[in-house]
Design a protein around this motif. Structure first.
Motif, PDB file in Angstrom:
ATOM      1  N   ASP A  86      31.293 -71.901  32.781  1.00  0.00           N
ATOM      2  CA  ASP A  86      32.576 -71.189  32.633  1.00  0.00           C
ATOM      3  C   ASP A  86      32.957 -70.525  33.953  1.00  0.00           C
ATOM      4  O   ASP A  86      34.125 -70.574  34.376  1.00  0.00           O
ATOM      5  CB  ASP A  86      32.481 -70.144  31.520  1.00  0.00           C
ATOM      6  CG  ASP A  86      32.399 -70.775  30.141  1.00  0.00           C
ATOM      7  OD1 ASP A  86      32.737 -71.974  30.010  1.00  0.00           O
ATOM      8  OD2 ASP A  86      31.991 -70.056  29.181  1.00  0.00           O
ATOM      9  N   GLY A  87      31.976 -69.893  34.598  1.00  0.00           N
ATOM     10  CA  GLY A  87      32.244 -69.267  35.895  1.00  0.00           C
ATOM     11  C   GLY A  87      32.653 -70.292  36.935  1.00  0.00           C
ATOM     12  O   GLY A  87      33.590 -70.057  37.735  1.00  0.00           O
ATOM     13  N   LEU A  88      32.011 -71.441  36.957  1.00  0.00           N
ATOM     14  CA  LEU A  88      32.360 -72.496  37.909  1.00  0.00           C
ATOM     15  C   LEU A  88      33.764 -73.026  37.625  1.00  0.00           C
ATOM     16  O   LEU A  88      34.554 -73.248  38.556  1.00  0.00           O
ATOM     17  CB  LEU A  88      31.332 -73.634  37.820  1.00  0.00           C
ATOM     18  CG  LEU A  88      31.524 -74.808  38.779  1.00  0.00           C
ATOM     19  CD1 LEU A  88      31.489 -74.324  40.226  1.00  0.00           C
ATOM     20  CD2 LEU A  88      30.446 -75.854  38.546  1.00  0.00           C
ATOM     21  N   ARG A  89      34.075 -73.201  36.353  1.00  0.00           N
ATOM     22  CA  ARG A  89      35.416 -73.685  35.976  1.00  0.00           C
ATOM     23  C   ARG A  89      36.475 -72.683  36.426  1.00  0.00           C
ATOM     24  O   ARG A  89      37.505 -73.060  36.990  1.00  0.00           O
ATOM     25  CB  ARG A  89      35.490 -73.896  34.464  1.00  0.00           C
ATOM     26  CG  ARG A  89      36.763 -74.558  34.000  1.00  0.00           C
ATOM     27  CD  ARG A  89      36.777 -74.823  32.497  1.00  0.00           C
ATOM     28  NE  ARG A  89      35.605 -75.557  32.035  1.00  0.00           N
ATOM     29  CZ  ARG A  89      34.634 -75.048  31.259  1.00  0.00           C
ATOM     30  NH1 ARG A  89      34.703 -73.784  30.851  1.00  0.00           N
ATOM     31  NH2 ARG A  89      33.607 -75.776  30.877  1.00  0.00           N
ATOM     32  N   ASP A  90      36.198 -71.388  36.206  1.00  0.00           N
ATOM     33  CA  ASP A  90      37.144 -70.362  36.637  1.00  0.00           C
ATOM     34  C   ASP A  90      37.271 -70.335  38.154  1.00  0.00           C
ATOM     35  O   ASP A  90      38.385 -70.178  38.688  1.00  0.00           O
ATOM     36  CB  ASP A  90      36.698 -68.984  36.135  1.00  0.00           C
ATOM     37  CG  ASP A  90      36.799 -68.845  34.629  1.00  0.00           C
ATOM     38  OD1 ASP A  90      37.502 -69.675  34.001  1.00  0.00           O
ATOM     39  OD2 ASP A  90      36.159 -67.913  34.076  1.00  0.00           O
ATOM     40  N   ALA A  91      36.149 -70.500  38.858  1.00  0.00           N
ATOM     41  CA  ALA A  91      36.180 -70.501  40.327  1.00  0.00           C
ATOM     42  C   ALA A  91      36.960 -71.701  40.836  1.00  0.00           C
ATOM     43  O   ALA A  91      37.744 -71.577  41.797  1.00  0.00           O
ATOM     44  CB  ALA A  91      34.767 -70.512  40.894  1.00  0.00           C
ATOM     45  N   ARG A  92      36.817 -72.861  40.235  1.00  0.00           N
ATOM     46  CA  ARG A  92      37.570 -74.056  40.654  1.00  0.00           C
ATOM     47  C   ARG A  92      39.074 -73.858  40.409  1.00  0.00           C
ATOM     48  O   ARG A  92      39.900 -74.228  41.238  1.00  0.00           O
ATOM     49  CB  ARG A  92      37.071 -75.284  39.909  1.00  0.00           C
ATOM     50  CG  ARG A  92      35.758 -75.790  40.413  1.00  0.00           C
ATOM     51  CD  ARG A  92      35.326 -77.025  39.662  1.00  0.00           C
ATOM     52  NE  ARG A  92      34.039 -77.506  40.156  1.00  0.00           N
ATOM     53  CZ  ARG A  92      33.311 -78.412  39.530  1.00  0.00           C
ATOM     54  NH1 ARG A  92      33.721 -78.923  38.381  1.00  0.00           N
ATOM     55  NH2 ARG A  92      32.168 -78.806  40.052  1.00  0.00           N
ATOM     56  N   THR A  93      39.380 -73.271  39.267  1.00  0.00           N
ATOM     57  CA  THR A  93      40.791 -73.025  38.951  1.00  0.00           C
ATOM     58  C   THR A  93      41.391 -72.058  39.958  1.00  0.00           C
ATOM     59  O   THR A  93      42.499 -72.272  40.483  1.00  0.00           O
ATOM     60  CB  THR A  93      40.926 -72.459  37.524  1.00  0.00           C
ATOM     61  OG1 THR A  93      40.316 -73.355  36.610  1.00  0.00           O
ATOM     62  CG2 THR A  93      42.372 -72.263  37.134  1.00  0.00           C
ATOM     63  N   GLU A  94      40.652 -71.008  40.261  1.00  0.00           N
ATOM     64  CA  GLU A  94      41.137 -70.024  41.223  1.00  0.00           C
ATOM     65  C   GLU A  94      41.262 -70.641  42.608  1.00  0.00           C
ATOM     66  O   GLU A  94      42.243 -70.393  43.324  1.00  0.00           O
ATOM     67  CB  GLU A  94      40.194 -68.819  41.254  1.00  0.00           C
ATOM     68  CG  GLU A  94      40.692 -67.694  42.142  1.00  0.00           C
ATOM     69  CD  GLU A  94      39.741 -66.497  42.125  1.00  0.00           C
ATOM     70  OE1 GLU A  94      39.830 -65.697  43.072  1.00  0.00           O
ATOM     71  OE2 GLU A  94      38.932 -66.367  41.198  1.00  0.00           O
ATOM     72  N   ALA A  95      40.280 -71.480  42.984  1.00  0.00           N
ATOM     73  CA  ALA A  95      40.348 -72.138  44.294  1.00  0.00           C
ATOM     74  C   ALA A  95      41.551 -73.070  44.358  1.00  0.00           C
ATOM     75  O   ALA A  95      42.251 -73.129  45.393  1.00  0.00           O
ATOM     76  CB  ALA A  95      39.060 -72.892  44.565  1.00  0.00           C
ATOM     77  N   THR A 100      47.012 -74.126  46.392  1.00  0.00           N
ATOM     78  CA  THR A 100      48.437 -74.362  46.119  1.00  0.00           C
ATOM     79  C   THR A 100      49.274 -73.262  46.749  1.00  0.00           C
ATOM     80  O   THR A 100      50.310 -73.527  47.377  1.00  0.00           O
ATOM     81  CB  THR A 100      48.670 -74.407  44.593  1.00  0.00           C
ATOM     82  OG1 THR A 100      47.812 -75.367  44.018  1.00  0.00           O
ATOM     83  CG2 THR A 100      50.095 -74.774  44.273  1.00  0.00           C
ATOM     84  N   TYR A 101      48.808 -72.023  46.624  1.00  0.00           N
ATOM     85  CA  TYR A 101      49.536 -70.899  47.212  1.00  0.00           C
ATOM     86  C   TYR A 101      49.599 -71.014  48.736  1.00  0.00           C
ATOM     87  O   TYR A 101      50.655 -70.818  49.346  1.00  0.00           O
ATOM     88  CB  TYR A 101      48.870 -69.577  46.802  1.00  0.00           C
ATOM     89  CG  TYR A 101      49.474 -68.368  47.463  1.00  0.00           C
ATOM     90  CD1 TYR A 101      50.711 -67.877  47.024  1.00  0.00           C
ATOM     91  CD2 TYR A 101      48.832 -67.715  48.507  1.00  0.00           C
ATOM     92  CE1 TYR A 101      51.263 -66.789  47.630  1.00  0.00           C
ATOM     93  CE2 TYR A 101      49.389 -66.610  49.114  1.00  0.00           C
ATOM     94  CZ  TYR A 101      50.598 -66.149  48.672  1.00  0.00           C
ATOM     95  OH  TYR A 101      51.168 -65.060  49.285  1.00  0.00           O
ATOM     96  N   ILE A 102      48.472 -71.384  49.362  1.00  0.00           N
ATOM     97  CA  ILE A 102      48.429 -71.526  50.825  1.00  0.00           C
ATOM     98  C   ILE A 102      49.324 -72.670  51.287  1.00  0.00           C
ATOM     99  O   ILE A 102      50.065 -72.547  52.282  1.00  0.00           O
ATOM    100  CB  ILE A 102      46.975 -71.716  51.319  1.00  0.00           C
ATOM    101  CG1 ILE A 102      46.181 -70.418  51.098  1.00  0.00           C
ATOM    102  CG2 ILE A 102      46.945 -72.122  52.789  1.00  0.00           C
ATOM    103  CD1 ILE A 102      44.702 -70.547  51.367  1.00  0.00           C
ATOM    104  N   ASN A 106      52.482 -72.278  53.794  1.00  0.00           N
ATOM    105  CA  ASN A 106      52.563 -73.024  55.048  1.00  0.00           C
ATOM    106  C   ASN A 106      53.804 -73.912  55.069  1.00  0.00           C
ATOM    107  O   ASN A 106      54.407 -74.158  56.120  1.00  0.00           O
ATOM    108  CB  ASN A 106      51.330 -73.869  55.256  1.00  0.00           C
ATOM    109  CG  ASN A 106      50.118 -73.035  55.687  1.00  0.00           C
ATOM    110  OD1 ASN A 106      50.296 -71.928  56.167  1.00  0.00           O
ATOM    111  ND2 ASN A 106      48.937 -73.564  55.471  1.00  0.00           N
ATOM    112  N   ALA A 107      54.184 -74.408  53.940  1.00  0.00           N
ATOM    113  CA  ALA A 107      55.334 -75.310  53.878  1.00  0.00           C
ATOM    114  C   ALA A 107      56.636 -74.506  53.904  1.00  0.00           C
ATOM    115  O   ALA A 107      57.640 -74.994  54.404  1.00  0.00           O
ATOM    116  CB  ALA A 107      55.295 -76.152  52.603  1.00  0.00           C
ATOM    117  N   GLY A 108      56.622 -73.333  53.385  1.00  0.00           N
ATOM    118  CA  GLY A 108      57.845 -72.584  53.234  1.00  0.00           C
ATOM    119  C   GLY A 108      58.124 -71.650  54.314  1.00  0.00           C
ATOM    120  O   GLY A 108      58.942 -71.531  55.100  1.00  0.00           O
TER     121      GLY A 108
END
Length: 108
Positions: A86-95, A100-102, A106-108
Motif C-alpha cells: 500500500d505504501g509503495l502504491r501510494d508512493a508511485r501515485t505521488e511520484a 505530471t506537475y513538473i 516546465n511546459a507552461g
C-alpha cells in the motif's frame, strides 16, 4: 457284581478321575505360569511404553505450539507485506503526480 465290588470300582474310577484332573490342572498351571524374568521384562516394556507415550505427547504439544507461532508470524508478515505494498502504491501515485506537475510547470 456285588455291592462291595461296585463300591471299590466306583472308588477306583473316582480316584483315577481325580488324579487325571489334578494332573491336567498341574500341566495347565505349569505351561501358563509366567516366570519372574518374564514379569521383569513385561514391567520394563510397560515402562518404556509409558515413557514413549509421554515423549509423543510432549512432541505433539511442542509441534502445536510451534505451528501456532509460525501461523502468527505468517499473519504478521502478510500484514506487513500488505502495508508495504500500500505504501509503495501510494508512493508511485505521488511520484506520478509530481512528474505530471513538473512536466506541466516546465511546459507552461
Amino acid at each position: 457284581m456285588n455291592r462291595t465290588e461296585f463300591i471299590i470300582v466306583t472308588a477306583i474310577i473316582l480316584f483315577v478321575a481325580f488324579t487325571l484332573g489334578w494332573f491336567a490342572h498341574w500341566m495347565i498351571h505349569r505351561f501358563t505360569q509366567v516366570s519372574g524374568s518374564d514379569m521383569g521384562e513385561i514391567d520394563r516394556m510397560a515402562q518404556s511404553l509409558h515413557e514413549a507415550e509421554e515423549t509423543r505427547d510432549q512432541a505433539i504439544t511442542y509441534l502445536q505450539q510451534r505451528e501456532a507461532e509460525m501461523s502468527n508470524q505468517l499473519h504478521q508478515t502478510e500484514a506487513e507485506l500488505r502495508a508495504a505494498m500500500d505504501g509503495l502504491r501510494d508512493a508511485r501515485t505521488e511520484a506520478e503526480e509530481l512528474r505530471t506537475y513538473i512536466e506541466r510547470m516546465n511546459a507552461g
